[in-house]
Write a protein that holds these residues in place. Structure first.
Motif: not given
Length: 106
Positions: A9-10, A16-20, A42-45
């Motif tokens: 959540r920005c 924002f969705t990602g993978h790692t 868009r920080r903090p997240v």
């Protein structure tokens, strides 16, 4: 080795969705702005949710799927509200048709 699909959540409320393969390190990079791109301004997240997968392919597939979802559906996933998630998956036109016909279930 585990791989993760995650949703942040920005600061502006956008997800924002990602993978790692290293969740803590990746979130720290987003938090400091080390990763160029969407979250940098868009920080903090904050981590909204994550799920681990046995392969990078599965984590990436989940990321791509979630990126196509509505905000309502993403919020239901974050809240683990499976009923709302299923409801949000019904296309608007089908939902309207069900209401007009008096049918509320499959």
């Amino acid at each position: 080795m585990a791989f993760y699909c995650y949703m942040l959540r920005c600061s502006d409320g956008i997800f924002f969705t990602g993978h790692t393969d290293n969740l803590e390190h990746c979130i720290a990079q987003h938090q400091t702005g080390e990763l160029p791109g969407y979250t940098q301004t868009r920080r903090p997240v904050e981590l909204a949710c994550s799920q681990d997968f046995p392969s990078r392919h599965e984590a990436l597939t989940a990321e791509r799927q979630i990126k196509g979802w509505s905000r309502t559906k993403k919020q239901a996933l974050i809240a683990s509200d499976w009923t709302s998630l299923i409801e949000a998956a019904i296309p608007h036109a089908e939902r309207a048709l069900r209401l007009r016909s008096g049918r509320t279930e499959d």
